[in-house]
Design a protein around this motif. Structure first.
Motif, PDB file in Angstrom:
ATOM      1  N   LYS A  53       0.859  -1.106  -0.130  1.00  0.00           N
ATOM      2  CA  LYS A  53      -0.001   0.045  -0.133  1.00  0.00           C
ATOM      3  C   LYS A  53       1.080   1.203   0.010  1.00  0.00           C
ATOM      4  CE  LYS A  53      -4.133  -2.047   2.096  1.00  0.00           C
ATOM      5  NZ  LYS A  53      -4.891  -2.092   3.452  1.00  0.00           N
ATOM      6  N   ALA A  54       2.031   1.068   0.577  1.00  0.00           N
ATOM      7  CA  ALA A  54       2.859   2.423   0.643  1.00  0.00           C
ATOM      8  C   ALA A  54       3.455   2.649  -0.630  1.00  0.00           C
ATOM      9  CB  ALA A  54       3.857   2.147   1.826  1.00  0.00           C
ATOM     10  N   VAL A  83       8.630   4.225 -10.253  1.00  0.00           N
ATOM     11  CA  VAL A  83       7.898   2.960 -10.083  1.00  0.00           C
ATOM     12  C   VAL A  83       9.159   1.991  -9.815  1.00  0.00           C
ATOM     13  CG1 VAL A  83       7.829   2.402 -12.515  1.00  0.00           C
ATOM     14  CG2 VAL A  83       6.258   1.486 -10.800  1.00  0.00           C
ATOM     15  N   ASP A  84      10.200   1.802 -10.778  1.00  0.00           N
ATOM     16  CA  ASP A  84      11.282   1.027 -10.669  1.00  0.00           C
ATOM     17  C   ASP A  84      11.996   1.073  -9.180  1.00  0.00           C
ATOM     18  OD1 ASP A  84      10.757   0.317 -13.254  1.00  0.00           O
ATOM     19  OD2 ASP A  84      12.354   1.505 -14.262  1.00  0.00           O
ATOM     20  N   LYS A  85      12.209   2.195  -8.831  1.00  0.00           N
ATOM     21  CA  LYS A  85      12.776   2.445  -7.597  1.00  0.00           C
ATOM     22  C   LYS A  85      11.821   1.971  -6.401  1.00  0.00           C
ATOM     23  CE  LYS A  85      16.044   5.905  -9.097  1.00  0.00           C
ATOM     24  NZ  LYS A  85      16.549   7.150  -8.955  1.00  0.00           N
ATOM     25  N   VAL A  86      10.610   2.458  -6.486  1.00  0.00           N
ATOM     26  CA  VAL A  86       9.798   1.840  -5.669  1.00  0.00           C
ATOM     27  C   VAL A  86       9.558   0.436  -5.366  1.00  0.00           C
ATOM     28  CG1 VAL A  86       7.324   1.994  -4.773  1.00  0.00           C
ATOM     29  CG2 VAL A  86       8.565   4.127  -5.646  1.00  0.00           C
ATOM     30  N   ASP A  87       9.546  -0.312  -6.506  1.00  0.00           N
ATOM     31  CA  ASP A  87       9.439  -1.824  -6.628  1.00  0.00           C
ATOM     32  C   ASP A  87      10.751  -2.379  -6.029  1.00  0.00           C
ATOM     33  OD1 ASP A  87       7.007  -1.802  -7.817  1.00  0.00           O
ATOM     34  OD2 ASP A  87       7.742  -2.029  -9.910  1.00  0.00           O
ATOM     35  N   LYS A  88      11.891  -1.816  -6.416  1.00  0.00           N
ATOM     36  CA  LYS A  88      12.801  -2.448  -5.644  1.00  0.00           C
ATOM     37  C   LYS A  88      13.248  -2.056  -4.016  1.00  0.00           C
ATOM     38  CE  LYS A  88      16.240  -2.122  -9.509  1.00  0.00           C
ATOM     39  NZ  LYS A  88      17.516  -1.191 -10.127  1.00  0.00           N
ATOM     40  N   ALA A  89      12.465  -1.080  -3.733  1.00  0.00           N
ATOM     41  CA  ALA A  89      12.458  -0.503  -2.319  1.00  0.00           C
ATOM     42  C   ALA A  89      11.491  -1.795  -1.647  1.00  0.00           C
ATOM     43  CB  ALA A  89      11.984   0.642  -1.930  1.00  0.00           C
ATOM     44  N   GLN A  90      10.325  -2.021  -2.356  1.00  0.00           N
ATOM     45  CA  GLN A  90       9.469  -3.004  -1.851  1.00  0.00           C
ATOM     46  C   GLN A  90       9.937  -4.330  -1.353  1.00  0.00           C
ATOM     47  OE1 GLN A  90       6.213  -1.774  -4.561  1.00  0.00           O
ATOM     48  NE2 GLN A  90       4.801  -1.799  -2.783  1.00  0.00           N
ATOM     49  N   GLU A  91      10.812  -4.729  -2.647  1.00  0.00           N
ATOM     50  CA  GLU A  91      11.280  -6.269  -2.611  1.00  0.00           C
ATOM     51  C   GLU A  91      12.368  -6.185  -1.273  1.00  0.00           C
ATOM     52  OE1 GLU A  91      12.771  -7.317  -6.270  1.00  0.00           O
ATOM     53  OE2 GLU A  91      11.092  -6.470  -7.489  1.00  0.00           O
ATOM     54  N   ALA A  92      13.181  -5.081  -1.134  1.00  0.00           N
ATOM     55  CA  ALA A  92      13.828  -5.148  -0.338  1.00  0.00           C
ATOM     56  C   ALA A  92      13.259  -5.276   1.359  1.00  0.00           C
ATOM     57  CB  ALA A  92      14.969  -4.018  -0.209  1.00  0.00           C
TER      58      ALA A  92
END
Length: 62
Positions: free
Chosen positions: A31-32, A45-54
């Motif tokens: 959600k964040a 979006v790419d950076k956010v996705d990487k942060a979510q995965e981490a």
């Protein structure tokens, strides 16, 4: 008990609670990320996705 023993106890309890609530934590991470994507127009979006995965990898397993 020493300060270090108390801190280790708090860390262990935190890990236990995170593992017990891992599904809820993952929902919050999703959600964040969606919120950030919405507010930035998907610009990062790419950076956010990487942060979510981490963040999800850092959640202890049950």
């Amino acid at each position: 008990m020493s300060f270090a023993d108390n801190m280790k106890g708090f860390v262990d309890k935190g890990k236990q609670l995170a593992a017990e609530n891992s599904d809820k934590i993952e929902d919050v991470v999703d959600k964040a990320g969606d919120f950030i994507d919405d507010k930035t127009g998907g610009k990062y979006v790419d950076k956010v996705d990487k942060a979510q995965e981490a963040a999800k990898k850092a959640i202890p397993d049950k």
